[in-house]
Design an enzyme around this catalytic site. Structure first.
Site, mmCIF file in Angstrom:
data_model
loop_
_atom_site.group_PDB
_atom_site.id
_atom_site.type_symbol
_atom_site.label_atom_id
_atom_site.label_comp_id
_atom_site.label_asym_id
_atom_site.label_seq_id
_atom_site.Cartn_x
_atom_site.Cartn_y
_atom_site.Cartn_z
ATOM 1 N N GLY A 167 8.987 13.347 28.091
ATOM 2 C CA GLY A 167 8.157 12.166 28.275
ATOM 3 C C GLY A 167 8.078 11.807 29.744
ATOM 4 C CD GLN A 205 9.559 8.410 34.295
ATOM 5 O OE1 GLN A 205 8.926 8.541 33.257
ATOM 6 N NE2 GLN A 205 10.690 9.057 34.540
ATOM 7 C CB CYS A 249 15.532 8.967 32.897
ATOM 8 S SG CYS A 249 14.057 8.223 33.586
ATOM 9 C CG LEU A 250 11.673 13.849 33.672
ATOM 10 C CD1 LEU A 250 10.194 14.165 33.529
ATOM 11 C CD2 LEU A 250 12.501 15.116 33.806
ATOM 12 C CG HIS A 268 13.189 6.829 27.800
ATOM 13 N ND1 HIS A 268 14.522 7.005 28.094
ATOM 14 C CD2 HIS A 268 12.515 7.154 28.940
ATOM 15 C CE1 HIS A 268 14.640 7.411 29.355
ATOM 16 N NE2 HIS A 268 13.437 7.510 29.887
ATOM 17 C CD GLU A 269 8.898 8.467 28.917
ATOM 18 O OE1 GLU A 269 8.536 7.955 30.002
ATOM 19 O OE2 GLU A 269 9.846 9.271 28.851
ATOM 20 C CG HIS A 312 10.026 4.601 32.355
ATOM 21 N ND1 HIS A 312 10.819 4.474 33.467
ATOM 22 C CD2 HIS A 312 10.483 5.697 31.689
ATOM 23 C CE1 HIS A 312 11.723 5.442 33.485
ATOM 24 N NE2 HIS A 312 11.548 6.189 32.411
#
Length: 170
Positions: free
Chosen positions: A45, A50, A92-93, A134-135, A138
């Protein structure tokens, strides 16, 4: 095009994102680039903040084996969530190489606008439910480490700061 991913701590990752007003060619291209970036990372994701864009756009694909099932969501929102919870080890990226168990609702119903401008609604469970929550977090300026205790969160933030400094030197 592969986009650079912001690393925590970056103030843009803590901002609430604006709704996407229209699906311009630029926004559709951004969604395509975000998918390419997510697959390249690799991740399951990615949210627009991000990559430094403070708009309500996420992409995800939780298929690990088999044909990809990319999902692009403009203005996603959780419409309902189950009382039953799941615990997943999340990463997480924007917080590379760090993971922690996070408890979230096991199932969620999400509404969004697809790439053609059509309203969509779907129930998600398992990894898909965790990923979409999660996304969407963000988009509201929340990171998975915000669910952790203060000591664990500080430790992960320090590691991320160190990694960010090391990458800046390269």
């Amino acid at each position: 095009m592969i986009l650079p991913i912001l690393i925590h701590p970056d103030p843009r990752l803590k901002k609430t994102c604006d709704a996407v007003a229209d699906l311009s060619d630029d926004r559709l291209a951004l969604a395509k680039d975000m998918l390419a970036t997510m697959y390249d990372a690799p991740g399951v994701g990615l949210a627009a903040p991000q990559v430094g864009v403070l708009e309500r756009l996420i992409v995800l694909d939780c298929v690990k084996d088999g044909d990809p099932e990319p999902l692009v969501m403009f203005n996603p929102e959780i419409l309902a969530s189950s009382d039953e919870t799941n615990v997943y080890e999340e990463g997480c990226l924007s917080i590379p190489e760090q993971f922690a168990e996070v408890t979230r609702p096991k199932e969620v119903r999400v509404g969004w606008i697809d790439e053609k401008g059509n309203p969509q609604e779907k129930d998600f469970d398992g990894l898909w439910a965790t990923c979409v929550q999660h996304e969407i977090d963000h988009l509201n300026g929340k990171l998975f480490i915000d669910y952790l205790g203060p000591m664990k969160r500080q430790m992960m933030t320090r590691k991320s700061q160190k990694l960010k400094r090391e990458r800046a030197r390269v």
